[in-house]
Write an enzyme that holds these catalytic residues in place. Structure first.
Site, PDB file in Angstrom:
ATOM      1  N   ARG A  96      29.040 -51.450 -41.748  1.00 24.50           N
ATOM      2  CA  ARG A  96      29.405 -52.138 -40.507  1.00 24.50           C
ATOM      3  C   ARG A  96      30.928 -52.258 -40.390  1.00 24.50           C
ATOM      4  NH1 ARG A  96      27.647 -58.252 -38.567  1.00 24.50           N
ATOM      5  NH2 ARG A  96      29.183 -58.444 -36.897  1.00 24.50           N
ATOM      6  N   TYR A 258      27.427 -60.126 -24.045  1.00 22.11           N
ATOM      7  CA  TYR A 258      27.939 -58.774 -24.312  1.00 22.11           C
ATOM      8  C   TYR A 258      28.503 -58.102 -23.058  1.00 22.11           C
ATOM      9  CZ  TYR A 258      26.235 -58.792 -29.099  1.00 22.11           C
ATOM     10  OH  TYR A 258      26.058 -59.074 -30.439  1.00 22.11           O
TER      11      TYR A 258
HETATM   12  C1  G6P Z   1      24.290 -61.695 -31.942  1.00 23.30           C
HETATM   13  C2  G6P Z   1      23.427 -60.536 -31.564  1.00 23.30           C
HETATM   14  C3  G6P Z   1      22.776 -59.930 -32.738  1.00 23.30           C
HETATM   15  C4  G6P Z   1      23.750 -59.639 -33.844  1.00 23.30           C
HETATM   16  C5  G6P Z   1      24.530 -60.862 -34.177  1.00 23.30           C
HETATM   17  C6  G6P Z   1      25.662 -60.516 -35.116  1.00 23.30           C
HETATM   18  O1  G6P Z   1      23.569 -62.799 -32.154  1.00 23.30           O
HETATM   19  O2  G6P Z   1      22.448 -60.897 -30.645  1.00 23.30           O
HETATM   20  O3  G6P Z   1      22.125 -58.769 -32.339  1.00 23.30           O
HETATM   21  O4  G6P Z   1      23.064 -59.246 -34.992  1.00 23.30           O
HETATM   22  O5  G6P Z   1      25.089 -61.419 -33.065  1.00 23.30           O
HETATM   23  O6  G6P Z   1      26.062 -61.656 -35.774  1.00 23.30           O
HETATM   24  P1  G6P Z   1      27.074 -61.584 -36.993  1.00 23.30           P
HETATM   25  O7  G6P Z   1      27.146 -62.967 -37.510  1.00 23.30           O
HETATM   26  O8  G6P Z   1      26.455 -60.611 -37.957  1.00 23.30           O
HETATM   27  O9  G6P Z   1      28.345 -61.069 -36.413  1.00 23.30           O
END
Ligand code: G6P
Length: 444
Positions: A96, A258
């Site tokens: 990632r 988003y």
């Molecule tokens: C949001 C999205 C998810 C994603 C998450 C990432 O909630 O809906 O699809 O996985 O953010 O969160 P993070 O804490 O991993 O950045």
């Protein structure tokens, strides 16, 4: 011999697992799970052991009759499963970080679900989900697949279109946050409101109605985005930057968080570049957060989900997965926002694509609430992104470079031309290990 409902969670070593376990414990009277199998791969062994031990403590403290199994043998776990949930990350957080950092180094948005990073996450994830589906056909042909691996919409569509597996539902937490924030703005309980969501994962819009049928959407737009408003964040990972009020008001629908990547691209890029210089990419922030979460999970006295987990953007995901499973198992007819096959519910995208839409969840799966047509302002962006998704999924399956380049070119948050190609090539090289489909030459 199987004892009661059997759940298999692939990517069981995830830091989100305690939320999943909590969700099952809460619903145990309605949803008697007798076996929970947490599955991971060798690289995730340590995390699986830590979070698995914590899951066992949670179940024991709750006093429920449920066996928790930890395994690296996916096929052994899948045998006779009733529900399979997927929450894995191919290449772990380091992949990632590359997804986000390589584009940012070239001055473009990475974004791990809908930008160049998300497209690469799809390239890595889709072959794996398709191999899971093949195992399911053989080992648990009646099971449901509940996916929350990102990019959740593309993963769901790949399962439907290429896996030819209908018993799949994709899931996201963004609608849960949006419902909560609207209910806070309106000062009305969620159960007194009706939410009509439609679009695709991380690109949906919604309208809100009162019990008597009055539409409240504009009131919420004003409450969240008028110049004097001060709304809460919907998800932790996206800064609560103000939308352009006049533009959003004119949409007459609420965008999802988003949408900032498309409606305010320059501001988002600037903000991400600044954050990249100071705290690193979101993946780097999450890596630090995960390290401290796993330190907490190691505590032999911890037997409940810690508050710190709510700092992750995906909070509520796993609980929603439990509710979907409960609703299928008990044919409850709960209304939820999920990724499922369009089947004509939205006029503007292909019949057999995955969409994200308010649906009724019953024993036979998700029944989308018909939406109809979008006005041009929403339709244009939706159709571009859906076509980008189709190309990305196709490239993930075929490993075709030209298809991948078309997908990059189409994505509104990836610049086109030389820069698209440079970033594509660099990401391909960086992820070579997890992308054999792009590198293996089949001899004629
Ligand atoms: C949001 C999205 C998810 C994603 C998450 C990432 O909630 O809906 O699809 O996985 O953010 O969160 P993070 O804490 O991993 O950045």
């Amino acid at each position: 011999m199987k004892k009661g409902v059997k759940i298999v969670t692939i990517g069981g070593g995830s830091s989100y697992t305690p939320e999943l376990v909590e969700g099952f414990i809460k619903r145990f009277d309605e949803l008697p799970i007798r076996e929970l199998w947490l599955v991971d791969i060798e690289a995730g062994r340590e995390k699986l052991e830590i979070v698995g031990a914590m899951a066992k403590r949670m179940v024991e403290a709750a006093g429920i009759d449920c066996e928790v199994h930890l395994t690296l043998d996916r096929r052994a776990a899948l045998k006779d499963a009733d529900f399979v949930t997927t929450q894995f990350r191919v290449g772990l957080l380091d992949a990632r970080i590359k997804d986000e950092s390589i584009p940012l180094k070239h001055g473009i948005i990475g974004q791990e679900t809908n930008g160049a990073g998300g497209m690469f996450k799809a390239f890595r994830t889709i072959p794996v989900i398709l191999s899971i589906v093949e195992d399911m056909k053989e080992l648990c042909p009646n099971a449901w697949l509940i996916n929350f691996t990102n990019p959740a919409g593309m993963v769901t569509e790949a399962v439907l279109r290429y896996g030819k597996w209908d018993k799949v539902i994709g899931l996201c937490n963004v609608p849960i946050g949006a419902i909560k924030s609207a209910s806070d703005v309106l000062k009305k309980p969620e159960e007194d409101l009706f939410f009509k969501f439609a679009g695709i994962n991380h690109l949906h819009w919604h309208r809100i109605f009162d019990k008597d049928g009055t539409e409240l959407t504009e009131q919420v737009i004003d409450g969240l985005y008028a110049p004097d408003a001060n709304p809460e964040k919907v998800v932790e990972n996206i800064k609560n930057m103000r939308f352009l009020y006049e533009q959003v008001r004119n949409l007459k629908m609420l965008p999802c968080p988003y949408h900032r990547y498309y409606y305010m691209t320059d501001d988002m890029l600037k903000e991400e570049l600044e954050a990249f210089k100071t705290e690193g990419s979101r993946g780097q922030v999450v890596k630090r957060l995960e390290e401290s979460l796993f330190e907490l999970y190691k505590d032999p006295n911890l037997d409940h989900k810690p508050e710190e987990l709510s700092k992750r953007g995906g909070a509520h995901y796993s609980d929603a997965a439990c509710e979907i499973i409960n609703s299928i198992y008990n044919n409850k007819g709960t209304m939820m926002v999920v990724s499922t096959r369009n089947n004509g519910a939205i006029d503007d995208v292909p019949y057999d694509s995955a969409i994200e839409i308010t649906s009724v969840i019953r024993a036979h799966g998700a029944e989308p609430v018909n939406f109809g047509k979008f006005p041009p302002a929403q339709r244009g962006l939706l159709q571009v992104m859906k076509a980008m998704e189709e190309l990305t999924i196709e490239a993930a399956v075929t490993g075709n470079y030209d298809t991948a380049l078309q997908a990059f070119t189409l994505n509104p948050i990836v610049p086109s031309g030389d820069i698209a190609q440079t970033v594509l090539d660099e990401l391909l090289e960086a992820h070579k290990e997890h992308l054999p489909q792009f590198f293996t030459k089949v001899e004629a």
